[in-house]
Scaffold this active site. Structure first.
Site, PDB file in Angstrom:
ATOM      1  CE1 TYR A 177      -4.413  -2.193   5.217  1.00 54.72           C
ATOM      2  CE2 TYR A 177      -3.401  -0.090   4.687  1.00 54.72           C
ATOM      3  CZ  TYR A 177      -4.062  -1.239   4.293  1.00 54.72           C
ATOM      4  OH  TYR A 177      -4.341  -1.440   2.969  1.00 54.72           O
TER       5      TYR A 177
ATOM      6  CB  SER B   7      -0.904   0.010   1.238  1.00 55.45           C
ATOM      7  OG  SER B   7      -1.597   1.236   1.361  1.00 55.45           O
TER       8      SER B   7
END
Length: 269
Positions: free
Chosen positions: A156, A142
């Site tokens: 995350y 990401s």
């Protein structure tokens, strides 16, 4: 599965980027192994890919939060006589809340799915790729792996930064064996992700130019790993964000990240 068609294993194939990868690879003439928890969705996708592209599709329902799942999955592949040419480590989710707001088991499951499982699958499938002299691994990371972490979703960004570094090392270790490894680092992508994390309303307020479709992300990921790109950020806006984040002093980057995070994350105590 035919010997002349590449075989791709896609985790998290029941929705979003994983489903887009499966469709894009099938369109390129690949056979598929579709892996996710929701077997009904996998079977529906498998039927679609058989009809549309003539792909042979194997369905394996698995919960990668189970520490035994990667070994069990690879044992099932062996029992079916399947040799994986492409591994798309895509399965993932968000866990809203600060570190202490969630029970430890929730964090342990998250780490298993986001970090341990993709690493173990690579470890188990790489030897076969190296013996055959060809393979592709895409670790779906990401843009969050490049920018400072924020309050909420504590693990995350950390998990995505791990996948980026893992991909870089694996790419260097395996480049002479004909195996390309790439970290795909999308930004905001239209999928079910934000429904699961409860941030859909905030996401709808984000400007359209910030978004890519899952299909665009998957297409760029396939093109990137084929040409040997070790890290790829899809979308010009996302590449600009990465460049800006990496050029700023840490203190300023942290301050900006904190100021902006409330626009797209729910903070929980």
């Amino acid at each position: 599965m035919t010997a002349t068609r590449p075989l791709s294993l896609v985790t998290g194939a029941s929705a979003g980027i994983g489903m887009a990868f499966a469709r894009a690879l099938a369109a390129r003439g690949h056979d598929l192994v579709l892996v996710a928890r929701r077997e009904d969705r996998l079977r529906a996708l498998a039927d679609e890919l058989r009809r549309t592209h003539g792909s042979s599709c194997e369905v394996i329902a698995a919960d990668l939060a189970d520490p035994a799942a990667p070994e069990s999955l690879c044992r099932e592949l062996s029992s079916r006589g399947l040799q994986v040419d492409w591994l798309i480590n895509n399965a993932g989710y968000g866990l809203p809340g600060t570190l202490v707001a969630n029970p430890w088991q929730a964090h342990a499951d998250f780490i298993q799915v986001m970090m341990t499982a993709p690493t173990e699958l690579a470890w188990r499938l790489l030897p076969g790729m190296r013996r055959r002299g060809h393979g592709r691994i895409v670790n779906v990371a990401s843009l969050a792996g490049f920018v400072p972490g924020t309050a909420g979703h504590t693990l995350y960004a950390a998990s995505k930064a791990y996948l980026i570094k893992l991909s870089q090392s694996l790419a260097l270790e395996n480049r002479d064996a004909g195996v390309h490894v790439s970290a795909l680092c999308p930004g905001f992508t239209r999928s079910e992700f934000h429904d699961v994390t409860g941030t859909r309303q905030k996401m709808n307020a984000m400007p359209g130019f910030m978004w890519l479709t899952a299909e665009e992300v998957a297409r760029e990921g396939i093109e990137a790993v084929e040409r040997g790109a070790v890290v790829h950020v899809p979308g010009r806006v996302n590449r600009a964000i990465k460049a800006i984040a990496e050029s700023l002093p840490d203190r300023l980057a942290l301050w900006l990240s904190h100021r902006q995070s409330g626009r797209y994350r729910n903070h929980h105590d």
